[in-house]
Write a protein that holds these residues in place. Sequence first.
Motif, short mmCIF file in Angstrom:
data_model
loop_
_atom_site.label_atom_id
_atom_site.label_comp_id
_atom_site.label_asym_id
_atom_site.label_seq_id
_atom_site.Cartn_x
_atom_site.Cartn_y
_atom_site.Cartn_z
N ASN A 161 0.86 -1.12 -0.14
CA ASN A 161 -0.11 0.15 0.01
C ASN A 161 0.77 1.31 -0.01
N ASP A 188 3.90 -7.68 6.34
CA ASP A 188 2.37 -7.04 6.38
C ASP A 188 1.56 -7.32 5.33
N TYR A 191 -3.58 -7.04 2.45
CA TYR A 191 -4.47 -7.30 1.50
C TYR A 191 -4.25 -8.53 0.97
N THR A 218 -4.93 -8.60 8.65
CA THR A 218 -6.06 -7.61 9.37
C THR A 218 -7.53 -8.03 8.87
N SER A 220 -9.72 -5.79 8.51
CA SER A 220 -10.11 -4.27 8.13
C SER A 220 -10.56 -4.22 6.60
N1 PMP Z 1 -1.07 -2.16 6.83
C1 PMP Z 1 -1.51 -1.74 5.91
C2 PMP Z 1 -0.63 -2.10 4.62
C3 PMP Z 1 -2.68 -1.17 5.54
O1 PMP Z 1 -2.95 -0.38 4.47
C4 PMP Z 1 -3.49 -0.63 6.61
C5 PMP Z 1 -4.56 0.03 6.63
N2 PMP Z 1 -4.57 1.01 5.62
C6 PMP Z 1 -2.97 -0.95 7.97
C7 PMP Z 1 -1.89 -1.83 7.75
C8 PMP Z 1 -3.72 -1.06 9.23
O2 PMP Z 1 -5.24 -1.67 9.21
P1 PMP Z 1 -5.90 -1.61 10.25
O3 PMP Z 1 -5.16 -0.81 11.61
O4 PMP Z 1 -7.01 -1.22 9.93
O5 PMP Z 1 -5.93 -3.18 10.53
#
Ligand code: PMP
Length: 351
Positions: A161, A188, A191, A218, A220
């Motif tokens: 990202n 990380d 995605y 995640t 999210s």
């Molecule tokens: N790592 C990456 C690469 C992300 O894009 C994001 C959110 N934009 C996060 C971590 C953080 O994600 P979250 O705290 O929502 O789990």
Amino acid sequence: MKKQLDQLTAYTPGLSPESLKKQYDIKGELHKLASNENVYGPSPKVKTAIQSHLDELYYYPESGSPKLREAISQQLNVDASRILFGAGLDEVILMISRAVLSPGDKIITSESTFGQYYHNAIVESADVIQVPLKDGGFDLDGILQQIDNKTSLIWLCNPNNPTGTYFSHDELFNFLKRVPSDIPVLIDEAYVEFVTADDFPDTLKLQEDFDNAFLLRTFSKAYGLAGLRVGYVIASEDAIEKWNIIRPPFNVTRISEYAAIAALEDQEYLKEVTQKNSFERDRFYQIPQSQYFLPSQANFVFVKISRSQALYDALLNVGCITRLFPNGVRITIGLPEQNDKMIEVLKHFEY
Ligand code: PMP
């Protein structure tokens, strides 16, 4: 106050649809496509799970999210003692940085990657090496060249990202082989569920060979729970034991834990969402102007362009809020009709 805080600013979220509407005098609906959220929302089973626990709000959560830990342990076949949760990966990144970094330590990561690796390292008075991108993606060889006896953490983001680019299993394997085994490599994979490339790393498998390869995921993004804040790291038992000392006692809420379990259980729904994303993502790459897009394995597309403000404005004019960077625009892949509008803009824009 810590002196180094003068170098940082608080996280600034994208403008809300309401304030953008006023600022740009936009009529009609605005679509929030700036934060790579899941436009389809979470599994309907999440709502049911949340509703069935609403009478327990006055209880603290179970510290350490043991039920969710067990569910992930079973799903991924990793020992439960190797998993640690945060209120989103944001908190996981904070906890790891706080636990590992002392003043003068060094972290290595890439430029144009997720900003929280840098942010938390500076808070801990560590130095940050940001290796320039190579062909729009992580330069793993460049990172290796920066390793020295001050290096305490290496942060990788895959897919990255904001670029959406990825490195392959073989590339990661060759990288890990050359990193000294006492330096943690944090990978990380926020995605990962959106990835369709066959040669994407099987990081869980690599963890069997490399004790210093740690994996972050995640709820999210593909699971659609950004509003509930649940992320986790899979690391060595020793590292987890130490990082758990930093973890605030009840950091993941009771509702979030049940919601994440319900989301995890509905793999059928996850598959639907990721298939839709990949279908919609392909539509962006089918237009000739995709020569300006970096290749993405995620739920967003990075348009690399110096006239980024002009493109951002053009997308906003059709009701789509994207994310502006000095060297491009990151577009979260939206619902089909939102993508129709954005693709029309991208087709007619003067690059
Ligand atoms: N790592 C990456 C690469 C992300 O894009 C994001 C959110 N934009 C996060 C971590 C953080 O994600 P979250 O705290 O929502 O789990």
